[in-house]
Design a protein around this motif. Structure first.
Motif, short mmCIF file in Angstrom:
data_model
loop_
_atom_site.label_atom_id
_atom_site.label_comp_id
_atom_site.label_asym_id
_atom_site.label_seq_id
_atom_site.Cartn_x
_atom_site.Cartn_y
_atom_site.Cartn_z
N ALA A 14 25.91 -45.86 -15.82
CA ALA A 14 25.24 -44.68 -16.38
C ALA A 14 23.84 -45.05 -16.89
O ALA A 14 23.61 -45.18 -18.09
N PHE A 15 22.92 -45.23 -15.96
CA PHE A 15 21.53 -45.58 -16.30
C PHE A 15 20.61 -44.68 -15.49
O PHE A 15 19.97 -45.10 -14.52
N THR A 16 20.59 -43.42 -15.89
CA THR A 16 19.86 -42.40 -15.13
C THR A 16 18.42 -42.82 -14.85
O THR A 16 17.71 -43.25 -15.76
N GLY A 17 18.05 -42.71 -13.58
CA GLY A 17 16.66 -43.00 -13.21
C GLY A 17 16.40 -44.45 -12.87
O GLY A 17 15.28 -44.81 -12.53
N GLU A 18 17.42 -45.29 -12.98
CA GLU A 18 17.21 -46.73 -12.73
C GLU A 18 17.75 -47.15 -11.37
O GLU A 18 18.55 -46.44 -10.76
N VAL A 19 17.32 -48.31 -10.89
CA VAL A 19 17.90 -48.88 -9.66
C VAL A 19 18.33 -50.32 -9.92
O VAL A 19 17.77 -50.99 -10.79
N GLN A 21 8.83 -52.89 -7.68
CA GLN A 21 7.96 -53.07 -8.85
C GLN A 21 8.75 -53.21 -10.15
O GLN A 21 8.17 -53.44 -11.21
N ASN A 22 10.07 -53.01 -10.06
CA ASN A 22 10.90 -53.04 -11.27
C ASN A 22 12.36 -52.94 -10.83
O ASN A 22 12.65 -52.66 -9.67
N MET A 23 13.28 -53.13 -11.75
CA MET A 23 14.72 -52.87 -11.52
C MET A 23 15.43 -52.91 -12.87
O MET A 23 14.85 -53.36 -13.87
N HIS A 24 16.68 -52.47 -12.89
CA HIS A 24 17.46 -52.54 -14.12
C HIS A 24 18.25 -53.84 -14.16
O HIS A 24 18.47 -54.45 -13.11
N PHE A 25 18.66 -54.24 -15.38
CA PHE A 25 19.36 -55.54 -15.48
C PHE A 25 20.88 -55.42 -15.35
O PHE A 25 21.56 -56.44 -15.28
N VAL A 73 2.89 -60.17 0.18
CA VAL A 73 3.99 -59.40 -0.43
C VAL A 73 3.46 -58.00 -0.72
O VAL A 73 2.36 -57.86 -1.27
N ILE A 74 4.23 -56.98 -0.35
CA ILE A 74 3.82 -55.60 -0.64
C ILE A 74 4.88 -54.94 -1.52
O ILE A 74 6.07 -54.96 -1.20
N ALA A 75 4.42 -54.34 -2.62
CA ALA A 75 5.34 -53.68 -3.57
C ALA A 75 5.05 -52.19 -3.65
O ALA A 75 4.25 -51.75 -4.49
N PRO A 76 5.69 -51.40 -2.79
CA PRO A 76 5.53 -49.94 -2.86
C PRO A 76 6.42 -49.36 -3.97
O PRO A 76 7.29 -50.06 -4.49
N PRO A 77 6.23 -48.08 -4.32
CA PRO A 77 7.17 -47.46 -5.26
C PRO A 77 8.57 -47.34 -4.64
O PRO A 77 8.72 -47.43 -3.41
N PHE A 78 9.59 -47.12 -5.47
CA PHE A 78 10.98 -47.09 -4.99
C PHE A 78 11.17 -46.21 -3.75
O PHE A 78 11.83 -46.60 -2.80
N THR A 79 10.60 -45.00 -3.80
CA THR A 79 10.87 -44.02 -2.74
C THR A 79 10.28 -44.45 -1.39
O THR A 79 10.66 -43.89 -0.36
#
Ligand code: PEP
Length: 258
Positions: free
Chosen positions: A73-78, A64-68, A39-45
């Protein structure tokens, strides 16, 4: 199914082109049989580029992360949908850097796990104690809290989408790997908790990875512990050669020479 897994957490490293170059080199060196899932986890971009490069390979892509939340309106989240859309199979949740640097709580991590499962993303759910907690003999208490709050209400069917990573905070990025005894003790405790929360079968099928200063040189005695099913690797996953060496070691430890 209790899989053996070798996962790379690149943290905030590698542009899209660097990620693609790594994956292309890695695929060339992956010329041996292995029962270990990579499994490879690169940054979002870098997810989109990595996803294209991983097409038709057995290597899995992770965020590596995500929003729930679904969206809004959750600036900066995916969102989970965005990760699925870009080709992610996994998402790492509850990493100690998210908990300790970005203030994520057990409740937030719990919501994220539920959301990831809803969107058919597999989860690498990280738990682990700080040095202070270990020195105050609170390791088991901390693990129990993180596990019970993180997995609250998650059905036993959904748990097949969850892999647990034991990552003692004092071992992450410090060059100080847990001893085989420390790792096995924590992994055994985690498996026992899963048994208590669910049942024996669910516990026996749970993959539990170790993370914290893993290298090809130091992992073999931890990898051979009965309750250790693989590794979540930070620093040593940034170079193709060191990551493939860890995978080779694991493939050998888990199934003999290929
Ligand atoms: C990690 O970030 O999950 C990790 C284990 O890092 P490192 O291998 O660098 O300690």
């Amino acid at each position: 199914m209790r899989k053996k897994i070798c996962a790379a957490n690149w943290k905030m490293n590698k542009t899209s082109l660097e990620a693609i170059a790594f994956i292309e080199d890695f695929k060339k060196l992956l010329n041996f049989k292995t029962a270990v899932e990579v499994v490879i986890a690169p940054p979002f971009t870098s997810l989109e580029g990595a996803s294209k490069s991983l097409k038709n390979s057995s290597i899995k892509l992770s965020s590596q992360n995500m929003h729930f939340e679904e969206k809004g309106a959750f600036t900066g989240e995916v969102s989970a949908t965005m990760l699925k859309n870009v080709g992610c199979d996994y998402v790492i949740l509850g990493h100690s850097e998210r908990r300790h640097v970005f203030g994520e709580t057990d409740d937030m991590i719990h919501k994220k796990i539920g959301q990831a499962i809803k969107h058919a993303l597999s989860v690498i759910f990280c738990v682990g104690e700080t040095l202070d907690e270990r020195e105050h003999h609170k390791t088991f208490e901390v693990l129990e809290r993180q596990l019970s709050l993180g997995l609250k209400g998650i059905s036993k069917e959904a748990l097949s989408q969850v892999v647990i990573a034991y990552e003692p905070v004092w071992a992450i990025g410090t060059g100080k790997i847990a001893t085989p005894e420390q790792a096995e003790e924590a992994h055994k405790f985690i498996r026992k908790k899963v048994w208590d929360f669910y049942n024996m079968e669910v516990a026996s099928q749970m993959s539990i990875l170790y993370g914290g200063s893993v290298t090809a040189q130091n992992f073999s005695s931890v990898a051979t512990q009965p309750n250790v099913d693989g590794a979540l690797v930070g620093g040593a996953s940034l170079e193709v050669k060191s990551f493939i060496e860890i995978l080779k070691q694991m493939s050998y430890n888990f199934s003999g020479p290929s």
